[in-house]
Design an enzyme around this catalytic site. Structure first.
Site, PDB file in Angstrom:
ATOM      1  N   ASP A  40       0.838  -1.195   0.000  1.00 47.52           N
ATOM      2  CA  ASP A  40       0.000   0.000   0.000  1.00 47.52           C
ATOM      3  C   ASP A  40       0.872   1.244   0.000  1.00 47.52           C
ATOM      4  OD1 ASP A  40      -2.942   1.165   0.900  1.00 47.52           O
ATOM      5  OD2 ASP A  40      -1.288   2.290   1.805  1.00 47.52           O
TER       6      ASP A  40
ATOM      7  N   LYS B 185      -3.033   5.806  -4.042  1.00 46.05           N
ATOM      8  CA  LYS B 185      -4.123   6.738  -3.746  1.00 46.05           C
ATOM      9  C   LYS B 185      -3.916   8.061  -4.464  1.00 46.05           C
ATOM     10  CE  LYS B 185      -3.819   4.832   0.909  1.00 46.05           C
ATOM     11  NZ  LYS B 185      -2.392   4.460   0.814  1.00 46.05           N
TER      12      LYS B 185
ATOM     13  N   TYR C 214       2.852  10.079  -0.474  1.00 48.43           N
ATOM     14  CA  TYR C 214       3.965   9.516   0.289  1.00 48.43           C
ATOM     15  C   TYR C 214       5.304   9.800  -0.378  1.00 48.43           C
ATOM     16  CZ  TYR C 214       0.306   6.625   2.515  1.00 48.43           C
ATOM     17  OH  TYR C 214      -0.814   6.166   3.166  1.00 48.43           O
TER      18      TYR C 214
ATOM     19  N   HIS D 195      -7.838   9.752  -1.538  1.00 50.71           N
ATOM     20  CA  HIS D 195      -7.136   9.744  -0.253  1.00 50.71           C
ATOM     21  C   HIS D 195      -7.935  10.399   0.882  1.00 50.71           C
ATOM     22  CE1 HIS D 195      -2.740   9.335   1.259  1.00 50.71           C
ATOM     23  NE2 HIS D 195      -3.597   9.107   2.231  1.00 50.71           N
TER      24      HIS D 195
END
Length: 282
Positions: free
Chosen positions: A46, A76, A51, A112
């Site tokens: 994931d 996401k 990120y 998200h």
């Protein structure tokens, strides 16, 4: 290798119930962390655009030698920039994520955050419907959506999210939201399944159950998630911890253990640790 059970999403896609999250893992470290997780036996990874480690995650996937059909990859849409999101912007963001991952499809693509104050997730979802129909995402879903957000989505679209990934752990059990998911066929996925830091893992009730089973506190909490049917994505960059978090299939919690962990959600330590989706805007 541990045999991780799967859950069947509402479109028939099978998703491993225990995965590996890479939140806060720097891109330079993501390749090694993902490779370690895959070597340990994880098959679900994931990540997310925000990120900043989709490229490192993709390098880890490619270097692992694990066949693509054995992997379940989630990313996401970072719908955070304060600008309107339209179909073309969503599709460009999705293409960018695929390029960084080095993949021609992902298994799950999520919005998200709902950002209700921006009032744009319904238009974003229309692009997600298109992505789902194209086959470039095996399933689409949401993250951090509240009951009110899911109600709005249901009123505007016939495509039910396959997954809602939410903050969920014994100190924040989200009973109302989990019940709504069960009613609508939405799979509950837990981020921060072990809480934050050591707070949850050092509580006397958790420590006692861990000692009883000869397991770590983290393993006990992950068994609690699995027993409730959640998908969980613990995160670590420590190889021993990565392996330990997957080694949770050799014991079961009894009814008393589960009741004790359930009770933590009504105790003095109970609280949300992440942002509140009702007001979170970036």
């Amino acid at each position: 290798m541990n045999q991780v059970p799967t859950v069947k999403l509402n479109n028939g896609t099978l998703m491993p119930q225990l995965g590996f999250g890479v939140w806060q893992v720097p891109d330079a470290e993501a390749e090694r962390a993902v490779a370690t997780a895959l070597e340990a036996g994880y098959r679900s990874i994931d990540t997310a655009a925000v990120y900043g480690n989709e490229a490192g995650t993709g390098r880890g996937l490619a270097a692992s030698g694990v066949a693509r059909e054995e992997l379940f990859v989630t990313t996401k849409l970072w719908n955070g920039p304060k600008r309107p999101w339209n179909r073309d912007a969503v599709l460009r963001a999705f293409d960018d994520s695929l390029a960084k991952l080095g993949l021609d499809h992902v298994d799950l693509y999520l919005i998200h955050w709902p950002r209700p104050m921006r009032d744009d997730f319904l238009s974003i979802w229309q692009a997600f419907e298109e992505i789902a129909a194209s086959g470039r995402a095996g399933a689409v879903g949401v993250s951090n959506f509240r009951p009110a957000d899911l109600d709005r989505l249901a009123g505007a679209s016939g495509l039910v999210p396959a997954v809602n990934q939410i903050e969920l752990h014994p100190l924040f059990p989200q009973d109302e939201l989990r019940a709504l998911h069960a009613e609508r066929g939405i799979t509950t996925e837990a981020w921060s399944p072990l809480g934050q830091g050591k707070e949850l893992l050092t509580l006397p009730a958790v420590a006692a159950i861990a000692a009883k089973h000869g397991r770590s506190a983290a393993q006990v909490v992950l068994r609690w998630h699995l027993g409730h049917g959640h998908v969980a994505i613990p995160k670590s960059v420590t190889p021993a911890r990565i392996r330990e978090n997957l080694d949770v299939f050799g014991f079961e919690l009894d009814a008393g253990d589960v009741a004790a962990l359930d009770a933590l959600g009504a105790g003095p330590a109970a609280r949300r640790i992440g942002p509140d989706p009702a007001v979170f805007d970036v």
